[in-house]
Design a protein around this motif. Structure first.
Motif, PDB file in Angstrom:
ATOM      1  N   ILE A  14       0.863  -1.185   0.000  1.00  0.00           N
ATOM      2  CA  ILE A  14       0.000   0.000   0.000  1.00  0.00           C
ATOM      3  C   ILE A  14       0.898   1.233   0.000  1.00  0.00           C
ATOM      4  O   ILE A  14       1.611   1.495   0.971  1.00  0.00           O
ATOM      5  CB  ILE A  14      -0.937   0.007   1.218  1.00  0.00           C
ATOM      6  N   GLU A  21       6.399   2.189  -4.611  1.00  0.00           N
ATOM      7  CA  GLU A  21       6.499   0.742  -4.435  1.00  0.00           C
ATOM      8  C   GLU A  21       7.825   0.195  -4.941  1.00  0.00           C
ATOM      9  O   GLU A  21       8.429  -0.693  -4.329  1.00  0.00           O
ATOM     10  CB  GLU A  21       5.306   0.037  -5.119  1.00  0.00           C
ATOM     11  N   THR A 121       4.143  -0.966   3.706  1.00  0.00           N
ATOM     12  CA  THR A 121       3.704   0.408   3.503  1.00  0.00           C
ATOM     13  C   THR A 121       4.792   1.371   3.946  1.00  0.00           C
ATOM     14  O   THR A 121       5.920   0.966   4.261  1.00  0.00           O
ATOM     15  CB  THR A 121       2.380   0.668   4.244  1.00  0.00           C
ATOM     16  N   HIS A 135       0.674   5.685   6.167  1.00  0.00           N
ATOM     17  CA  HIS A 135       1.144   4.847   7.273  1.00  0.00           C
ATOM     18  C   HIS A 135       0.089   4.786   8.379  1.00  0.00           C
ATOM     19  O   HIS A 135      -0.249   3.691   8.866  1.00  0.00           O
ATOM     20  CB  HIS A 135       2.457   5.390   7.831  1.00  0.00           C
ATOM     21  N   VAL A 138      -2.889   2.657   7.293  1.00  0.00           N
ATOM     22  CA  VAL A 138      -2.599   1.225   7.228  1.00  0.00           C
ATOM     23  C   VAL A 138      -2.521   0.630   8.630  1.00  0.00           C
ATOM     24  O   VAL A 138      -3.075  -0.445   8.897  1.00  0.00           O
ATOM     25  CB  VAL A 138      -1.297   0.971   6.446  1.00  0.00           C
ATOM     26  N   THR A 155       7.347  -1.629   7.216  1.00  0.00           N
ATOM     27  CA  THR A 155       7.420  -0.306   6.605  1.00  0.00           C
ATOM     28  C   THR A 155       8.747  -0.151   5.878  1.00  0.00           C
ATOM     29  O   THR A 155       9.788  -0.613   6.353  1.00  0.00           O
ATOM     30  CB  THR A 155       7.258   0.802   7.656  1.00  0.00           C
TER      31      THR A 155
END
Length: 237
Positions: A14, A21, A121, A135, A138, A155
């Motif tokens: 995400i 990403e 994430t 963040h 999520v 993370t």
């Protein structure tokens, strides 16, 4: 270091914007995909809306830029072997203007759709406001309630955001989870090339050389050719 496991149901990445990403976990995405684990990519912000006039309505030029950015995301996903890509339409660099509940509900919808074991994430301390809000959303969506599918929450770092937060202004990125991407670094860099318009010239950290140097350094710190580094927020064995 960890290796993807074939018995994982799926992985969900995400991210706030297309290219986060690849910068944060492109090599890991490719490694999971090669192992047979489906990896789904979800982008929450449009990635271009803050570049033009105020407001959420995109100009024709912004719409063209948005279409190009999403096409680049699809090309990158194909290179990495991702199973699916989804795009949301939240305003770029303005997620602090959106109620957290609204962002969280969009994250919850993706989790309900894919039922991932693992979620990747943004780091909580990034300079970019969209990263921090994603963040928060999520973590909220992944509250460890009984029956929740997410067992591992990690993370990642994003060059030109994570390391640009001054000491004391945000949580430091202190990685404690590493993935050896020696075999997939070339895929990460090829996927990064799909976002050529977003790259900068060396020595900018979001240059092709900067991204490779970071992967090499993260690898050197744990004894391999290249790695991606993460902070593990939660892991239920």
């Amino acid at each position: 270091m960890v290796s993807p496991k074939k018995d994982l149901a799926s992985v969900l990445v995400i991210a706030a914007h297309p290219d986060d990403e690849v910068l944060g976990c492109g090599g890991t995405i490719a490694k999971f995909a090669a192992s047979g684990t489906p990896v789904h990519l979800a982008f929450l912000a449009d990635g271009v809306g803050a570049r033009g006039d105020a407001g959420q309505n995109l100009s024709p030029a912004e719409q063209q830029a948005l279409d190009q950015r999403r096409a680049a995301a699809r090309r990158a996903a194909d290179i990495l072997g991702a199973a699916s890509v989804s795009f949301d339409d939240l305003p770029d660099n303005r997620l602090d203007s959106i109620p957290l509940l609204d962002i969280t509900q969009r994250v919850e919808a993706r989790i309900a759709q894919h039922r991932p074991d693992s979620v990747f994430t943004h780091h909580a301390g990034d300079l970019n406001i969209d990263h921090r809000r994603v963040h928060q959303a999520v973590v909220t969506a992944c509250r460890p309630q009984r029956g929740h599918p997410v067992k591992t929450l990690l993370t990642f770092e994003v060059p030109s955001s994570t390391e640009w937060q001054p000491p004391g202004s945000g949580k430091p990125f202190a990685p404690n989870w590493f993935v050896d991407i020696s075999a997939t670094l070339a895929q990460k860099l090829a996927a990064l090339d799909a976002y050529a318009q977003e790259l900068r010239d060396w020595p900018h950290p979001r240059s092709r050389q900067g991204v490779e140097h970071l992967a090499r350094w993260r690898g050197a710190t744990v004894g391999c050719e290249a790695a991606e580094a993460f902070v593990i927020a939660r892991h239920v064995q």
